[in-house]
Write an enzyme that holds these catalytic residues in place. Structure first.
Site, PDB file in Angstrom:
ATOM      1  N   GLY A  58      -0.026   4.286  -5.196  1.00  0.00           N
ATOM      2  CA  GLY A  58       0.107   3.367  -4.070  1.00  0.00           C
ATOM      3  C   GLY A  58      -0.480   4.019  -2.835  1.00  0.00           C
ATOM      4  O   GLY A  58       0.184   4.221  -1.826  1.00  0.00           O
ATOM      5  N   SER A  60      -3.170   3.214  -0.841  1.00  0.00           N
ATOM      6  CA  SER A  60      -4.166   2.514  -0.026  1.00  0.00           C
ATOM      7  C   SER A  60      -3.723   2.073   1.357  1.00  0.00           C
ATOM      8  O   SER A  60      -4.549   1.828   2.225  1.00  0.00           O
ATOM      9  CB  SER A  60      -4.666   1.288  -0.790  1.00  0.00           C
ATOM     10  N   TYR A  63       2.743   4.010   4.023  1.00  0.00           N
ATOM     11  CA  TYR A  63       3.220   5.372   3.796  1.00  0.00           C
ATOM     12  C   TYR A  63       2.419   6.106   2.723  1.00  0.00           C
ATOM     13  O   TYR A  63       2.256   7.320   2.782  1.00  0.00           O
ATOM     14  CB  TYR A  63       4.702   5.344   3.426  1.00  0.00           C
ATOM     15  N   ASP A 121      -4.098  -1.050 -12.132  1.00  0.00           N
ATOM     16  CA  ASP A 121      -2.687  -1.407 -12.093  1.00  0.00           C
ATOM     17  C   ASP A 121      -1.865  -0.153 -12.409  1.00  0.00           C
ATOM     18  O   ASP A 121      -1.834   0.300 -13.551  1.00  0.00           O
ATOM     19  CB  ASP A 121      -2.408  -2.515 -13.119  1.00  0.00           C
ATOM     20  N   ALA A 150       4.347  -0.731  -3.946  1.00  0.00           N
ATOM     21  CA  ALA A 150       5.052  -1.924  -3.472  1.00  0.00           C
ATOM     22  C   ALA A 150       4.291  -3.133  -3.988  1.00  0.00           C
ATOM     23  O   ALA A 150       3.175  -3.402  -3.559  1.00  0.00           O
ATOM     24  CB  ALA A 150       5.117  -1.943  -1.951  1.00  0.00           C
ATOM     25  N   TYR A 245      18.779  -6.948   2.727  1.00  0.00           N
ATOM     26  CA  TYR A 245      17.980  -5.846   2.196  1.00  0.00           C
ATOM     27  C   TYR A 245      18.817  -4.849   1.397  1.00  0.00           C
ATOM     28  O   TYR A 245      18.852  -4.907   0.172  1.00  0.00           O
ATOM     29  CB  TYR A 245      17.230  -5.133   3.332  1.00  0.00           C
ATOM     30  N   LEU A 283       9.157  -0.027   9.595  1.00  0.00           N
ATOM     31  CA  LEU A 283       7.877  -0.287  10.240  1.00  0.00           C
ATOM     32  C   LEU A 283       7.404  -1.689   9.906  1.00  0.00           C
ATOM     33  O   LEU A 283       7.887  -2.313   8.952  1.00  0.00           O
ATOM     34  CB  LEU A 283       6.830   0.731   9.769  1.00  0.00           C
TER      35      LEU A 283
END
Length: 405
Positions: A58, A60, A63, A121, A150, A245, A283
């Site tokens: 992840g 790109s 975080y 993927d 995510a 959440y 954020l």
């Protein structure tokens, strides 16, 4: 040829700006380079305590990207990154992450750092095998693995069943203010409670099952270094967002993530390794922008933290995570009672939250600019997609959507 302007629908930006994404990535790199000089950080080659070979799952945006930048440009690590992006063509834009990755790889090459990015993927075993093959080809073993995925969907590699995650409360309907970050309008939004398989499906996607599978397969392939560390990212946040959440479907997934961190930690002991969940600061992200209460809370929080001088974006947060948690002078990682790294300490400082508590009830459409950092929210929201980035001429026509120079 075209001049690209943001296309926004209901707190979602549906396009990206190639030059803006590239410049934002370069700005983050410049920050990491400056911090290296400021802190006197030494890379492993310079005799410092630092990672050498880092895998970022992840890589790109957000975080994940900031972690990769910190590892490479402050700590001198060679990196392999994985993310699933829509690639650009000459006439059609790609996702922001496509441009971020392209820029990272170019800048890493200029700096003499090894960098390999897989557009795959990350939930698939094919991707795991590609990463393992690349590590063996390079003759490296990973000493740090960042898990920052995510995604709303995940296909189970064994059953081939696709699961979808949802952001819903559990047990009762959640009602909260939905702040439009571009206009300052506030609507009341209701979210119905989870039903059917919402909870287990969300855990399948956003929990720790895939992280555990990654570490297991990397370990079996003998591409983990002695002393390897792995981190996954989580969020706790304030009481306002807990019903939707932390106490909702996503919270159940995060609890699974934290439970599996203990399993992974145990499995790495024979390599003198460790696994941690890092609880990060709230954020503006593509997902947080559409969750009721979150935008308003972040607007209030940002205004207060900026006044105190403690506000951080992604790169500031991840740089501090590396320097003051992961690669400390005494080589110890400070954690809480649940073995979690807390880099949300400044956000959840009781003094900060007390000020948030005073401000939150007073936010209306008439007072929103008084209590919320609307300019900061808009900037962060646009910047995710390459707009409103310092140093970019947005009047310039873009001739090819698949180029950044």
């Amino acid at each position: 040829m075209a001049i690209i302007k943001p296309m926004i629908r209901s707190n979602i930006c549906i396009n990206s700006h190639p030059l803006g994404c590239a410049q934002d990535t370069r700005n983050q790199i410049a920050y990491a380079v400056a911090q290296k000089a400021k802190r006197g950080t030494k890379t492993a080659a310079e005799g410092g305590y630092a990672p050498k070979n880092v895998l970022v799952l992840g890589c790109s945006t957000g975080y994940g990207l900031a972690s990769r930048i910190s590892a490479a440009f402050e700590y001198g690590a060679d990196t392999i990154g994985v993310s699933f992006e829509k690639e650009a063509t000459e006439t059609k834009a790609g996702t922001p992450g496509f441009y971020n990755n392209m820029t990272f790889d170019k800048e890493a090459q200029k700096a003499g750092l090894k960098s390999k990015t897989f557009n795959m993927d990350a939930f698939s075993d094919e991707c795991r095998q590609a990463v393992i093959d690349e590590a063996k080809k390079q003759g490296i073993k990973f000493d740090l693995i960042i898990y920052s995925l995510a995604s709303p969907v995940r296909t189970d590699p064994d059953t081939k069943v696709m699961y979808r995650s949802v952001i819903k409360p559990i047990g009762s309907t959640f009602t909260g203010p939905a702040l439009d970050m571009m206009t300052g309008k506030i609507a009341v939004q209701e979210v119905k409670p989870a039903e059917g398989d919402d909870i287990p499906n969300t855990v399948k996607v956003m929990g720790g099952e895939d992280w555990e599978r990654w570490i297991k397969q990397l370990k079996e392939a003998d591409v983990l270094a002695d002393g390897v560390r792995t981190l996954a990212y989580s969020y706790i946040g304030p009481k306002y967002s807990h019903p939707i959440y932390r106490d909702g479907t996503i919270g159940e997934a995060k609890k699974d993530l934290e439970a599996r961190a203990h399993n992974i930690d145990s499995s790495l002991k024979e390599l003198n390794g460790a696994a941690y969940v890092s609880v990060n600061k709230g954020l503006v992200t593509r997902s947080s922008a559409v969750i009721p209460i979150i935008a308003q809370y972040l607007g209030v929080l940002f205004k207060i933290m900026k006044a105190k001088g403690t506000h951080e974006g992604c790169i500031e947060q991840m740089e501090r995570l590396f320097a003051e948690r992961l690669y400390t002078a005494d080589k110890k990682v400070p954690v809480d009672s649940e073995n979690r790294i807390r880099i949300d300490d400044w956000e959840l400082d009781p003094a900060i939250q007390a000020e948030v508590d005073k401000a939150m009830p007073n936010v209306t459409e008439e007072t929103v600019n008084e209590y919320c950092d609307m300019e900061g929210l808009r900037h962060d929201f646009l910047m995710i997609n390459g707009f409103d980035v310092p140093g970019v001429d947005y009047t310039k026509e873009i001739t090819k959507m698949n180029e950044i120079d």
